[in-house]
Design a protein around this motif. Structure first.
Motif, mmCIF file in Angstrom:
data_model
loop_
_atom_site.group_PDB
_atom_site.id
_atom_site.type_symbol
_atom_site.label_atom_id
_atom_site.label_comp_id
_atom_site.label_asym_id
_atom_site.label_seq_id
_atom_site.Cartn_x
_atom_site.Cartn_y
_atom_site.Cartn_z
ATOM 1 N N ARG A 1 -5.287 5.542 0.251
ATOM 2 C CA ARG A 1 -4.197 4.638 -0.055
ATOM 3 C C ARG A 1 -4.513 3.869 -1.329
ATOM 4 N NH1 ARG A 1 -4.414 -0.464 4.249
ATOM 5 N NH2 ARG A 1 -6.394 -1.372 3.531
ATOM 6 N N TYR B 1 0.427 5.476 0.752
ATOM 7 C CA TYR B 1 -0.485 6.312 1.527
ATOM 8 C C TYR B 1 -0.311 7.782 1.143
ATOM 9 C CZ TYR B 1 -0.912 2.097 4.351
ATOM 10 O OH TYR B 1 -1.127 0.814 4.763
ATOM 11 N N TRP C 1 0.846 -1.207 0.000
ATOM 12 C CA TRP C 1 0.000 0.000 0.000
ATOM 13 C C TRP C 1 0.875 1.247 0.000
ATOM 14 C CZ3 TRP C 1 -4.931 -0.314 -1.161
ATOM 15 C CH2 TRP C 1 -5.643 -1.479 -0.878
ATOM 16 N N GLU D 1 2.392 4.320 6.761
ATOM 17 C CA GLU D 1 1.105 4.930 7.087
ATOM 18 C C GLU D 1 1.272 5.946 8.210
ATOM 19 O OE1 GLU D 1 -3.442 3.672 8.455
ATOM 20 O OE2 GLU D 1 -1.859 2.143 8.218
#
Length: 2000
Positions: A1056, A1037, A1035, A1049
Motif C-alpha cells: 500500500r 492498496y 491509502w 483493502e
C-alpha cells in the motif's frame, strides 16, 4: 521602340600580343548598331543606349537580339571575341517592359564559353494598338534543358529571369497575370505510394560525332537499367530506336534519379579489333522532364566530355524522352522536315552554363544525443577515472548536393562540437538539384557510421528569380546601382541554426526501430540537435580547397547570431480522450528542443510532464483520463535566439491566409448548395473586400534595428512585400472586372497557395514543440507543433500565433505508423502559450482557472505477517516518487527560488490513479477462479491458493466479494461455460498460472494434477446512488507492487501507499505567470553510497506538479445529427460493408445503429448527449469548440470490426438555447490512411444548459424506436415527390475470367416515385445491384455501382420531348434501284495510304492524292469514346462500372462488369388530381439480339512495349468477339515496335450479347508462349445505338465507283437523314426532285452553294453519286455525326493496367444484317518498297595525301576507294592505283548498290538478320546515304585510312565541275538550312568532284578529292540499261575503259622488271653506269696487274 542599354563586359580574354580594344555591336533583325571602342581594357564599361525603331510593329515571340563583342582595329577587320543571343519572348508577351540581362556569357565561333560576360538592359515600348502575343506568354522561366526554344541557348547560360515584376496584364484577363510574378509557385505534393512509371527514350540520330571512321553506339541508363542501340557507322548515324523502362516506385524517389545518355564512338580505322574509344555524355533529371509536360520531344542534346565540361560540344544527339505515369496518355511526336539544331538544343548540366561556388560555413552544433554505449566510461569509473557520459558521440557533418559529398572533420567525444570549417562546392546553374542535404553522423571506429539527424536546405526557398515557376529557378543579379526593383537573389542562408529531427533521443543498446527517421525518411518524432551554418553563393568562383578552416574573424562575426534569450512555455491539458485501451497509467511530456525531455539530464529539471493517470471507460467505446476540475499543467523555460522579426511576419501572413481559406470554404459551400447568384455574389464580394482589407491593414514588421539580420531576411522581406502588393492589386482588378464568380475561384485559390508558400520561413531556428504520450515508461505517441503557432508577439494580435493562449485539438500519432493514422492514440485538448520571459506577465491575460503548485511524495508500506510496515519493502523506499524508484525525504525538499511553502504536508490521494475495473461501465462481470489440485490418481482437494484471478494471483473468495455501492447483482455466482471446459466448468492441466507453461484442456487425464473453474457474477449500475465516501487515511492498496491500485483493502493485498503533498506559493504577487519560475528539482535523497550513475538517473526526477483548477463547471447538451454517408469503402467480399459510426465528443461517445450491406447508409439518427460537463469559460468554447469526431467501422460477425475512416465536424455552439440558429447538415470528407474514403452528411449543436431551467432545450426529436431518435424537421432535408424513370441496357462481365454468364435479355427497371430532397447536395446516390438467382434460394451479389450525382439526369417534367433509341426495326429503308456503279476512275498512283497520309498532314507521302481533289478522313488522336463532341457515345444510355470485392489498403475493388442504362429524374406534384407527366423514355431498344457484320480495320501500331531481349517485339493481332476469335499469328511483323499491319478482319456477332470487341497485340515467340503486349476493348453496342452514327463514319463525298472513297454504308445518305430526323424528334427533310435544294431543321441548303464538287470537271468526278444523295450527305455532316475516321486507341495490359503499352490506329464498321448488304471493304494493305539501283562511277581522285614513303624515299600512296550504303552489307571497292606520287588516282570503276526504297517516306527499307541465329529479318528504315572512303593499300601491314565523304541522297551536296573549286566549304555550306534541297532521286544523275575529310586534333582537314558519277535507276530502267560492277560485263551505260594510269603505277612485288626499270634504274641509273665503268676499269687494271709481270719477264727473257 526597342532600347538596349549596353552596360559593361567582364573577363575579356587577353590577346597574344597586347590588350584588346573591345567594341560591342547589337544586331536586331539585320540592323546593326555599335558602341564606341574602349582602348586596352579587359573589363570595358560602355553605358550606351542603342535604339531600334520598330515602325509601329510589335515584337513577336521569336524575336531576339545578338550582341557581338570584337577587338577594334584601326586598320583592317575587327577581330571577333565573342557573341551572345538574347530572346525577347518575355517582352513580346507583355509580361514586362524591361529585360535586365546580367552577366550573359559570351561564346566563340565553336559555341564554347570564352569566360567573358556582358551585361545589358533591354527596354520595350509597345505600340498603343499592340496586343501582347498570347503565344509568347510563358509561366516564368524556361527550364535549363529547354535552352531558348527558338533562338539559341542564351537562357540556359543566363542566371536572370528576364522579366521584371509589375508588368501590365493583358486585357480580358483580370487577376491572372499577377500570379506569374507574385512568388514561387508551390509544387504539388507527391503521392506517398508506389506507382507504375514507364520511361520511353527514343534515340533518333546523331550529328557531328567526333572521330574518324567511327562506329557509334548509344547507351541509356536509368535507375540501374541499361539499354544500348545497335552499332552504326559514320559521324552522322541514324538510329531510330526506342527503349522502354518500367518502374514501380515512389514518385519522390523517381524524381531524384537522372537519365544518363552516353555515346561511345569506337574507332575502327585499323582492321584489328583494337578500339580506340571516345565518349560523350549527357544527363538530365526526371524533374526537368516532368516540368516539360512529362515529355521532351525531338530535342537535340549537346553531348559533352564527362571529365572535362569545358571541352565544348562533342557532337549532337537527337532524342525524345517521355515519362508516362498512371492515367497519362503519351504525346505523339511530330516529324519535321528539317531540324534546326540551334533552335531545338537541349543543354546538359555543366556545358556553357553559369559556374557558381556554394560556400557553406559550418560553425558548430548543439545538443547532440548519446550515440555510443557507456562501456568504456564505466570501466574508467571502476578504476577511479572520471567518465563523461554526456559526450558519448563523435559527430561530423556530411553535405550532399548534386551527387557530391563533402564532410567536416570528426570531433570525438563532444555533444556540442565546434567545426568552424568552410565547405566549397563547385556547381553549375541552373541546377537540376533543388536541395542540399545535411546529415550529422556519429563516427564509429569498428562499424558503420550512425546518422544522428538530417535536414535540408531547399534552394527554391533561399533563392529567388523574381518570377518563379514551378519546379525551376533562375537567379537574377541585382544591378550595381541598387535601384531595388529586382526581387531575385542568389542562394543565401544564415548564419542560422538548422534543427535536426529523428528518432527519440534516448540511447538504446539494441537497434533503433526508428533509425530511418534520422536519415530524413519520414517525419522526425524527436529533437536531435541543431547545426549553425551559413551559405553564400559566388558566381564564377573557383574552388581552391573543398574543405578548409574558417578564419577567426568569420567565427567572431557569427557570435552575434548566437545570442539567446529566455522563453517560457505553458501547456494546460484540458482533456485526453479517445484512448483505445486502458493499459498502464499515462503521462504526457512536453519539450522544446531538449528542454523538457525527462530522460535528458543536460538541462535543468522542469515541470515538463503531467502526473500519471489511469484511463477510464467512457461507457461506450473509448477511454479518457479523468482530470475533472484539476487540469495538469506543464511548464518549460528554454533559451533560444530571438527571431521574432521572422515569425511575426509568418504569423501575419498565415492569419491572412487562414481568413482567406475560411472565406473560400464558405464560397464553395454556397456553390455546392446552389444559392442564388445574388447571394453568391455577396459572399464573393465579402471575400475580396476582406482580402483587400487584410492586405492593406496588416503590414509586415520592419527589419530596421534588428541585431541578427541576415541577407536572406532582407531578400525575403522584399519578396513578401512585393507578393502581397501584387495580390492586392490583382484583387482590385478582379473586383472591378470579374463577371463570373465561379471562374474566379481558381485565381483566388492560387492567391491562397501563394500566401501559404511565402509564409514558409527557411531560417526558423526555434524548434518545434513535441508532445509525447508515455504509457508507463514507454513512449507511445507524439505530436509536433510549430512554435510560431503558439508564440506570443508584442507587434500585433495578428503576429501572435493562431493558437497562442487558445485551446486547440490535437490528434496524436504513432511514430512511423504503418497504418497511416488508422487508429488515433489519443485526442488532446490543450492550451499553450509561448513567449519571451520578458513578456511572461502577458500570460496572465491568457490564463484561465487557478494555478496550484505542489510538492509531492509517496509513503510506501508492505504487509508482513499481517502487519503493515516498511520492513518488507523490496526495491522500494519508505518515501519515494510515484514510480517508487527515487528516494525522497521531507526535510530535503526546498522550494525553488522565488517560491515558499504555503501549507504543511498533508495526505491527498491521487484520484486519477485510483481507477477501478468497473469505472465508466454500466454493466460489469466479477470473476474469480476456483483452483483444486491432487496427486496423480488421487482425489481433488482445494489448492494452496483456492481462489485466484486469471493470472494466478491471490484473490478473494466469492463469499467475500461484496456488491459495491451504486451497483446491484443481476444473478448468483455461476461457472463460465463458454470456454473449453467440461460439463461442470473445470479445465485441467499440469500447472496453473502463474506457473508456466499453462496448457489446459476440457477432459480429465490421469497425469493432470491441477484444475480450475471460472466463476462469474454480473452486476448492473444503479443510477443516482452515490458511492460510499472514501476513508481519510488515503491509502491505496495493491496485491503486488505495480500500477494497479484500489481504494478498499482486500485480504490479498500485500502493498500500500499514500500520497503526501505540500502546497507552494510565489514570494511576490505575479499572478499566473509565477509558474514560469519553477526550475530545478525540489529534493532528492542521495546517500553517500549512491553512485554518480544513479545520481544522473535521478537528476530532475522530482519536480513540482502544477495544476489548473476550475471552480465552476458548465453543463452542456449536445445533439449530433447523423443523417447519411456516401461512397464508403467496401470492406466485405460481397462488395459492401455493414457500417456503423462511433461518435465521440470529449469524454463521451455513442454509437449509431448498424446498416447492413450498404456503402451509402442513411442512419437518420440523432445522438443526444445529456449533461456534458466542461470546465472553462463558455465564450472560449463558443469561439473554439471541440470537434465531434466520427469514426466508421464495418461490423463483422466473425473477427474484429474493421475501421473505414474518420471525419470531424465542428458543432454549432449556442450559449442561449433559445437562439433561433438551426444547424445545417453539411458534407464532411471521410479519410482513411491519408486517402479519401467517402463523405458524411452530419450536423451538430452544442447548447449551454441552464441548471435551473431545462425547458429551454429544444424538443426531443421524433423516435424511430425505443432509444433511437430521428433527425428533426427543420434540420433534415426538405423532400418532395420525385419520379425516377429508367431504362436498362445490358450488363456483362468485365473480363473473360468472370464465371457469370451475360444476360440473355435486357432487364426492365420499373418507374419509381420516391421522396427525394429538393436540394441537390442532399440527394442520395442511386445504388445499382446485380443479383444472381441461384438454386436453393441463394442470391449472391454479382456487382454493385453507386451513382453519386443525379444532376445530369434531372429534366423538366413539362418538356414534351421524348427519347427514342436507334434500332434496326425502325430504320427507314427505301427500296429503289441503285444507280449503276461506274468503273473506277481512281488513279493507280493513289491508294488508301495516300488518303491516310493526306489526312495526317504528311503530304510528301500522299502523292497526287490532294491534287486530284479527293476527300480526306479524320484522324483522332484518342479513342472515339474520348472525343468530347460525341459524349462518350453514351447519349442513348450511360455505362457504369460494376465493382465487387473488398478494398485493400492500396487497391480499389475489382471491376467485374458494367451496367448500361439511363435515368430521368423529375419532380411530381403533390396534388393527386394533376396528371402524371408523360414518360421520358418512350421507345426502348429492342430486347431481342441483332445480328451484325463487324469489320475491323487495323492500320498500324505506335510505340509498342518491347517484349524481347533485343528491345523489340514480333507483334501480331488477335481479335475476340463473343465466342469467336481470330488469331493472325501467321502475319506477325518481326522485330518492330511500330508495325504497319494494314489488316482487315470480318466477323459476325449478335448484339448486345457480343458487345465487347477486344483487339489484342501479342508478341510472337517460337519456343515459348506468346506474350501479350496489350489490348483494347470497344463497346459495339454503344456504337450501334448511339445517335452520333458511330457504326459507320460519314465520308466527305458520296462515291458510287470502286476505290478508296467508295460508299460503304448500307443506307443511302437520304435514308440516314430521315432516320436521324426521326430520332431527334424533328420533321423529315424536304428535298427537291432534282436534288438541288433541301430544307431541314429550319434551314435551307442549296447544292450549287454547298457542293464544291460541282464546280470541278465532270469527267474527273463522274464517280460521284446523284445530287439528292450528295446534298443529304452534306446536311448530315453538319449534324455533328461521326465522320469517316481513324481512331488512336491506347493498349493496356493486366501487368501494368494504368500505363500505356502502346497505341493502335484503327476503325470499326458495324452493319446490322437486317438492313441489307454493306458496301465492299476497304483495301488497306501496306505499301511495298520499290527496288532501286544506285550506280556510282569512281573516275578519279586528286590531292590525296601521300601517306607512305617508298624505300627510295619518295612520298606515295597506293590509293583505292571503298563505298557502301549505310545499313547494307554490300561494301565495294575499286582496284588499287599503285604508287601515286602526286595524290592523283585513276579508276574508271563502277559501284552498283541494290536497295529497297519507299518514295513516299524517302527512306530505305533494309531487311537483315541481326545474328546468325535470328529467325527473322529485322526491317530498318534509314535515310538513303552513300559513304565513300579513300584508303592506302598496304600488303604487309594494315591499310591506312585517308578520308571520307558521306552523301545524303535526299539532300545531296552539289558537286563542283573542277577539282580546284572542291573544298571543305562545300560541306559547311551544304549543311546550311537555307540552301535548296537537291535530291538525287529527282536529278537521276549527277557528276562532279566531292571533298574527302579526316579529323585531326578535333578539326576536319581536307585529305583528298574524288570525282564520281551518281545515278539512280529503278528496276525497270536497270533491265533496259544494264551495267556491271567494276568494269565487268555488261560494261555499258557508260562503258568504262581501263584507266590510263602512268607507267609507274604497279605493284613492285609482282613486277620485278618494271621495278628495275621504273624504280631502280630511273633513280639510280648514273650510279649503275658509274659502277659499271668502275668495274670495267677495275677489271682492266686487275688484268693489267695480273699480266704485266709475265709480260715484263717475257720481254726480258725473250724466249721467242
Amino acid at each position: 521602340m526597342l532600347k538596349v542599354v549596353v552596360e559593361c563586359a567582364k573577363g575579356i580574354p587577353k590577346k597574344t600580343l597586347g590588350v584588346p580594344d573591345p567594341i560591342a555591336a547589337v544586331i536586331f533583325k539585320g540592323e546593326k548598331k555599335k558602341t564606341k571602342a574602349i582602348n586596352s581594357e579587359l573589363n570595358p564599361v560602355w553605358n550606351e543606349i542603342i535604339e531600334f525603331d520598330l515602325k509601329g510593329s510589335s515584337l513577336d515571340s521569336s524575336s531576339f537580339i545578338e550582341v557581338v563583342v570584337k577587338d577594334y582595329e584601326t586598320i583592317g577587320k575587327d577581330k571577333f571575341i565573342g557573341s551572345a543571343k538574347i530572346s525577347l519572348r518575355d517582352l513580346a508577351s507583355g509580361q514586362s517592359r524591361s529585360l535586365p540581362s546580367r552577366n550573359v556569357p559570351l561564346i566563340n565561333e565553336k559555341k564554347q564559353d570564352i569566360g567573358a560576360t556582358i551585361s545589358l538592359v533591354i527596354g520595350y515600348e509597345s505600340p498603343a494598338s499592340a496586343v501582347p502575343n498570347p503565344i509568347g506568354q510563358v509561366d516564368g522561366d524556361i527550364q535549363a534543358g529547354e535552352a531558348e526554344g527558338a533562338d539559341g541557348d542564351e537562357d540556359a547560360t543566363d542566371w536572370g529571369d528576364p522579366r521584371a515584376p509589375g508588368g501590365a496584364p493583358p486585357p480580358g484577363q483580370p487577376g491572372k497575370p499577377a500570379q506569374k510574378i507574385m512568388g514561387r509557385r508551390r509544387q504539388k505534393a507527391l503521392a506517398n505510394k508506389l506507382q507504375d512509371f514507364q520511361i520511353r527514350i527514343r534515340i533518333i540520330e546523331g550529328r557531328q560525332l567526333p572521330g574518324n571512321n567511327i562506329k557509334p553506339v548509344v547507351k541509356v541508363s536509368i535507375c540501374g537499367q541499361n539499354h544500348r542501340t545497335r552499332i552504326r557507322r559514320g559521324n552522322n548515324p541514324f538510329f531510330d530506336e526506342m527503349f522502354f523502362f518500367n518502374f514501380n516506385m515512389l514518385p519522390s524517389e523517381l524524381f531524384d534519379e537522372n537519365i544518363y545518355i552516353q555515346v561511345r564512338c569506337l574507332n575502327v580505322t585499323h582492321r584489328l579489333f583494337a578500339f580506340f574509344g571516345s565518349e560523350s555524355f549527357f544527363h538530365i533529371s526526371f524533374h526537368s522532364v516532368m516540368s516539360e509536360a512529362h515529355a521532351i520531344l525531338r530535342k537535340w542534346l549537346l553531348m559533352s566530355d564527362p571529365d572535362d565540361s569545358s571541352s565544348g560540344a562533342r557532337g549532337y544527339l537527337k532524342v525524345s524522352m517521355i515519362i508516362v505515369g498512371t492515367g497519362d496518355d503519351p504525346p505523339r511526336e511530330q516529324n519535321e522536315e528539317q531540324d534546326d539544331i540551334e533552335s531545338n538544343l537541349l543543354l546538359p548540366t555543366g556545358v556553357t552554363l553559369r559556374s557558381a561556388m556554394l560556400s557553406l560555413k559550418v560553425y558548430r552544433a548543439e545538443d547532440m544525443p548519446q550515440m555510443d554505449d557507456a562501456f568504456a566510461e564505466t570501466v574508467k569509473h571502476i578504476f577511479g577515472g572520471e567518465g563523461d557520459k554526456k559526450n558519448l558521440v563523435d559527430p561530423f557533418l556530411e553535405v550532399n548536393f548534386a551527387g557530391k559529398k563533402l564532410c567536416t572533420r570528426i570531433i570525438e567525444k563532444n555533444a556540442n562540437p565546434e567545426w568552424n570549417q568552410l565547405i566549397n562546392m563547385q556547381v553549375k546553374f541552373p541546377s537540376m538539384c533543388e536541395r542540399i542535404k545535411l546529415t550529422v553522423f556519429d563516427w564509429d571506429r569498428f562499424s558503420s557510421n550512425d546518422a544522428i539527424g538530417t535536414t535540408y536546405l531547399n534552394l527554391t526557398k533561399i533563392a529567388s528569380s523574381g518570377g518563379e515557376t514551378e519546379g525551376s529557378f533562375y537567379f537574377s543579379i541585382p544591378s550595381s546601382a541598387g535601384v531595388g526593383t529586382e526581387v531575385g537573389f542568389l542562394p543565401a542562408f544564415g548564419p542560422c541554426y538548422l534543427n535536426l529531427y529523428g528518432s527519440p533521443r534516448e540511447f538504446a543498446e539494441l537497434s533503433d526501430p526508428y533509425e530511418e527517421l534520422n536519415l530524413g525518411k519520414g517525419e522526425g518524432v524527436a529533437y536531435r540537435g541543431r547545426v549553425l551554418i551559413e551559405l553564400s553563393t559566388c558566381l564564377d568562383g573557383n574552388v581552391d580547397k573543398k574543405v578548409d578552416d574558417m578564419p577567426n574573424d568569420d567565427v567572431l562575426v557569427a557570435q552575434k547570431y548566437q545570442r539567446k534569450r529566455k522563453y517560457s512555455l505553458s501547456a494546460v491539458f484540458h482533456s485526453a480522450c479517445m484512448l483505445q485501451e486502458p493499459g498502464e497509467p499515462i503521462q504526457f511530456e512536453v519539450s522544446i528542443g531538449n528542454y523538457g525531455n525527462k530522460l535528458d539530464s543536460t538541462c535543468k529539471p522542469l515541470a515538463s510532464t503531467t502526473q500519471y493517470s489511469c484511463a477510464v471507460f467512457d461507457g461506450n467505446h473509448y477511454y479518457y483520463l479523468p482530470w475533472a476540475d484539476t487540469k495538469p499543467v506543464v511548464i518549460l523555460t528554454s533559451f533560444w535566439e530571438d527571431i521574432s522579426h521572422r515569425l511575426d511576419s509568418v504569423n501575419i501572413i498565415l492569419f491572412i491566409a487562414d481568413r482567406l481559406q475560411a472565406n473560400i470554404t464558405s464560397l464553395k459551400m454556397a456553390m455546392q448548395a446552389n444559392v442564388p447568384e445574388t447571394r453568391l455574389a455577396e459572399i464573393w464580394l465579402k471575400l475580396i473586400n476582406q482580402l483587400i482589407e487584410d492586405l492593406t491593414s496588416y503590414q509586415l514588421p520592419d527589419l530596421e534595428g534588428k541585431a541578427n539580420l541576415t541577407t536572406l531576411d532582407i531578400q525575403i522581406k522584399k519578396l513578401r512585400d512585393r507578393t502581397l502588393v501584387n495580390i492586392r492589386e490583382a484583387a482590385h482588378r478582379l473586383r472591378e472586372e470579374a463577371t463570373d464568380v465561379k471562374a474566379t475561384l481558381s485565381d483566388i485559390e492560387e492567391w491562397l497557395e501563394c500566401l501559404q508558400q511565402i509564409a514558409d520561413e527557411p531560417q526558423n531556428s526555434l524548434p518545434d514543440i513535441i508532445i509525447w504520450m508515455l504509457r508507463g515508461e514507454k513512449r507511445m505517441a507524439y505530436a509536433r507543433i510549430p512554435a510560431n503557432r503558439v508564440l506570443f508577439s508584442t507587434h500585433s494580435n495578428q503576429a501572435t500565433g493562431k493558437y497562442c493562449g487558445k485551446t486547440q485539438t490535437i490528434f496524436m500519432q504513432y511514430p512511423m505508423d504503418k497504418n497511416k493514422g488508422l487508429k488515433i492514440p489519443v485526442q488532446l485538448r490543450l492550451n499553450m502559450w509561448l513567449g519571451l520571459s520578458a513578456h511572461e506577465k502577458q500570460f496572465n491575460s491568457f490564463s484561465e482557472g487557478t494555478f496550484s503548485v505542489y510538492a509531492e511524495m509517496y509513503e510506501n508500506q508492505a504487509q508482513v505477517f499481517g502487519k503493515w510496515s516498511t520492513t518488507g519493502l523490496v526495491g522500494r523506499h519508505k518515501f519515494s516518487d510515484v514510480t517508487g524508484k527515487v528516494k525522497l525525504k521531507q526535510e530535503f525538499f526546498l522550494p525553488p527560488r522565488g517560491w515558499q511553502w504555503e501549507d504543511d504536508w498533508f495526505v491527498d490521494p491521487a484520484r486519477c490513479l485510483l481507477t477501478e475495473a468497473d469505472a465508466g461501465h454500466t454493466e460489469f462481470t466479477d470473476e474469480v477462479f476456483q483452483n483444486e489440485s491432487r496427486f496423480p490418481g488421487g482425489e481433488w482437494k482445494p489448492a494452496a491458493e483456492a481462489f485466484t484471478d486469471v493470472n494466478g494471483e491471490k484473490a478473494q473468495s466469492p463469499d467475500e466479494i461484496e456488491c459495491p455501492q451504486g451497483w446491484k447483482w443481476v444473478q448468483e455466482w455461476s461457472f463460465d461455460s463458454n470456454r473449453a471446459v467440461d460439463e461442470k466448468g473445470w479445465e485441467y492441466g499440469i500447472t496453473i498460472p502463474p506457473d508456466k507453461p499453462s496448457s489446459c484442456v476440457a477432459a480429465e487425464k490421469m497425469y493432470h494434477v491441477h484444475r480450475r473453474k471460472r466463476l462469474v457474477r454480473p452486476r448492473k449500475k444503479i443510477a443516482n446512488i452515490p458511492a460510499k465516501k472514501e476513508s481519510d487515511d488515503g491509502w491505496e492498496y495493491s496485491s503486488l507492487i505495480g500500477w494497479k491500485f484500489h481504494r478498499k483493502e482486500r485480504s490479498s493485498d500485500t502493498f500500500r501507499r499514500r500520497r503526501w503533498r505540500r502546497k507552494m506559493a510565489p514570494s511576490d504577487s505575479m499572478g499566473a505567470s509565477a509558474i514560469f519560475r519553477l526550475e530545478g528539482a525540489l529534493g532528492v535523497d542521495i546517500d553517500e553510497k549512491t553512485s554518480k550513475k544513479d545520481a544522473a538517473k535521478l537528476f530532475g526526477a522530482n519536480t513540482p506538479t502544477v495544476s489548473c483548477s476550475f471552480t465552476r463547471s458548465y453543463m452542456y447538451h449536445l445533439r449530433v445529427y447523423v443523417y447519411q454517408a456516401r461512397n464508403l469503402l467496401p470492406m466485405d467480399k460481397d462488395s459492401f460493408s455493414d457500417p456503423y459510426c462511433h461518435v465521440s465528443f470529449l469524454h463521451v461517445s455513442k454509437t449509431t445503429e448498424i446498416i447492413k450491406a450498404n456503402l451509402n447508409p442513411t442512419w437518420d439518427q440523432t445522438l443526444i448527449f445529456n449533461d456534458i460537463e466542461i470546465y472553462g469559460d463558455p465564450q472560449n468554447i463558443a469561439h473554439n469548440p471541440p470537434s465531434v469526431v466520427l469514426e466508421f467501422f464495418d461490423s463483422d460477425q466473425v473477427g474484429k470490426d474493421e475501421a473505414m475512416g474518420r471525419c470531424t465536424c465542428p458543432p454549432v455552439v449556442k450559449l442561449n438555447p433559445s437562439t433561433p440558429v438551426t444547424p445545417k447538415l453539411l458534407w464532411f470528407p471521410i479519410t482513411m490512411k491519408g486517402r479519401h474514403a467517402g463523405e458524411m452528411l452530419v450536423g451538430a449543436e452544442l447548447l449551454l444548459k441552464d441548471k435551473t431551467n431545462d425547458a429551454e432545450l429544444p424538443l426531443a426529436p421524433p423516435r424511430r424506436g425505443e432509444k433511437l431518435y430521428m433527425v428533426p424537421q427543420g434540420i433534415r432535408p426538405v423532400v418532395q415527390l420525385t419520379a425516377i424513370e429508367s431504362h436498362c441496357g445490358m450488363w456483362g462481365p468485365h473480363s473473360s475470367d468472370c464465371c457469370h454468364q451475360k444476360l440473355k435479355e435486357k432487364p426492365k427497371l420499373p418507374w419509381l416515385s420516391h421522396l427525394l430532397p429538393k436540394e441537390e447536395m442532399y440527394t442520395p446516390p442511386i445504388v445499382l445491384k446485380v443479383i444472381d438467382h441461384r438454386p436453393f434460394g441463394r442470391k449472391p451479389i454479382v456487382g454493385q455501382c453507386t451513382i453519386d450525382s443525379l444532376e445530369e439526369f434531372r429534366c423538366d417534367p413539362n418538356m414534351c420531348t421524348t427519347e427514342v433509341a436507334r434500332t434496326a426495326r425502325d430504320v427507314i429503308i427505301d427500296i429503289e434501284d441503285r444507280r449503276p456503279i461506274l468503273d473506277s476512275q481512281v488513279d493507280e498512283a493513289v491508294d488508301w495510304w495516300s488518303k491516310f497520309y493526306a489526312s495526317t498532314g504528311e503530304h510528301e507521302k500522299c502523292g497526287p492524292y490532294l491534287q486530284k481533289g479527293y476527300a480526306t478522313l479524320t484522324l483522332y488522336e484518342h479513342a472515339l469514346e474520348e472525343i468530347p463532341d460525341f459524349h462518350g457515345l453514351t447519349d442513348f444510355c450511360h455505362t457504369f462500372k460494376l465493382y465487387r470485392g473488398k478494398t485493400d489498403d492500396e487497391e480499389d475493388p475489382s471491376v467485374v462488369g458494367e451496367f448500361k442504362g439511363s435515368f430521368r429524374v423529375y419532380p411530381l406534384s403533390d396534388d393527386p388530381d394533376i396528371p402524371v407527366p408523360p414518360r421520358k423514355f418512350r421507345e426502348l431498344p429492342e430486347s431481342r439480339p441483332q445480328e451484325c457484320l463487324v469489320r475491323i480495320y487495323v492500320v498500324r501500331c505506335i510505340d509498342l512495349q518491347p517484349k524481347d531481349n533485343n528491345g523489340l517485339c514480333d507483334p501480331y493481332i488477335k481479335i475476340s468477339l463473343g465466342k469467336k476469335t481470330i488469331d493472325d499469328r501467321d502475319n506477325y511483323k518481326p522485330n518492330s515496335l511500330n508495325p504497319e499491319f494494314g489488316r482487315m478482319f470480318e466477323l459476325s456477332c449478335f448484339l448486345p450479347q457480343d458487345k465487347d470487341l477486344k483487339i489484342s497485340i501479342y508478341d510472337y515467340d517460337l519456343l515459348s508462349r506468346d506474350e501479350k503486349v496489350g489490348d483494347t476493348v470497344i463497346d459495339l453496342e454503344n456504337r450501334l445505338l448511339s445517335q452520333f452514327g458511330a457504326h459507320c463514319g460519314l465520308p466527305h463525298s458520296y462515291c458510287v465507283s470502286t476505290g478508296v472513297n467508295q460508299w460503304r454504308d448500307q443506307l443511302k445518305p437520304s435514308q440516314i437523314l430521315q432516320n436521324h430526323a426521326r430520332l431527334r424528334g424533328l420533321p423529315p427533310p424536304h428535298i427537291a426532285d432534282d436534288g438541288s435544294s433541301l430544307s431541314f431543321g429550319g434551314r435551307d441548303y442549296n447544292l450549287q452553294d454547298l457542293d464544291h464538287f460541282v464546280t470541278a470537271s465532270k469527267v474527273l468526278h463522274q464517280h460521284l453519286g446523284p445530287p439528292r444523295e450528295r446534298i443529304c450527305l452534306h446536311v448530315l455532316r453538319k449534324q455533328g455525326l461521326v465522320p469517316e475516321h481513324v481512331e488512336t486507341r491506347t493498349l493496356h495490359s493486366s501487368y501494368q493496367p494504368t500505363l500505356s503499352q502502346g497505341r493502335i490506329q484503327m476503325w470499326v464498321d458495324i452493319f446490322p444484317k437486317g438492313l441489307g448488304i454493306p458496301g465492299p471493304p476497304v483495301d488497306i494493305t501496306p505499301r511495298k518498297a520499290k527496288k532501286y539501283i544506285l550506280r556510282a562511277v569512281i573516275w578519279n581522285t586528286t590531292d590525296v595525301i601521300l601517306d607512305d614513303t617508298s624505300i627510295t624515299g619518295e612520298h606515295m600512296s597506293d590509293i583505292y576507294v571503298k563505298g557502301w550504303m549505310p545499313g547494307m552489307k554490300d561494301k565495294q571497292k575499286t582496284d588499287v592505283h599503285y604508287r601515286s606520287l602526286d595524290g592523283d588516282g585513276n579508276f574508271n570503276w563502277r559501284f552498283v548498290f541494290d536497295f529497297d526504297y519507299l518514295p513516299a517516306e524517302q527512306l530505305c527499307l533494309v531487311s537483315k538478320k541481326e545474328h546468325f541465329w535470328s529467325l527473322d529479318k529485322t526491317e530498318f528504315r534509314i535515310p538513303p546515304k552513300l559513304t565513300i572512303q579513300i584508303w592506302d593499300n598496304d600488303k604487309f601491314s594494315l591499310d591506312d585510312y585517308l578520308g571520307t565523304v558521306e552523301l545524303d541522297l535526299i539532300h545531296l551536296i552539289p558537286p563542283t565541275k573542277t577539282p580546284e573549286k572542291c573544298s571543305l566549304n562545300m560541306l559547311t555550306e551544304g549543311t546550311g538550312k537555307h540552301l535548296p534541297a537537291k535530291s538525287l532521286f529527282a536529278q537521276k544523275s549527277v557528276r562532279g568532284w566531292w571533298p574527302c575529310t579526316m579529323e585531326e586534333d578535333g578539326k576536319k582537314v581536307l585529305t583528298g578529292k574524288v570525282e564520281m558519277t551518281l545515278e539512280i535507276v529503278d528496276e525497270k530502267e536497270a533491265d533496259e540499261r544494264p551495267a556491271g560492277k567494276g568494269r565487268d560485263e555488261p560494261n555499258m551505260n557508260p562503258k568504262l575503259e581501263p584507266p590510263n594510269r602512268p607507267d609507274t603505277s604497279f605493284l613492285w612485288f609482282t613486277n620485278p622488271c618494271k621495278t628495275m626499270k621504273f624504280i631502280v634504274w630511273r633513280r639510280f641509273k648514273w650510279i649503275f653506269i658509274g659502277v659499271i665503268i668502275l668495274i670495267l676499269v677495275g677489271l682492266f687494271v686487275g688484268i693489267l696487274l695480273y699480266s704485266l709481270p709475265n709480260y715484263i719477264s717475257m720481254k726480258i727473257v725473250k724466249p721467242f
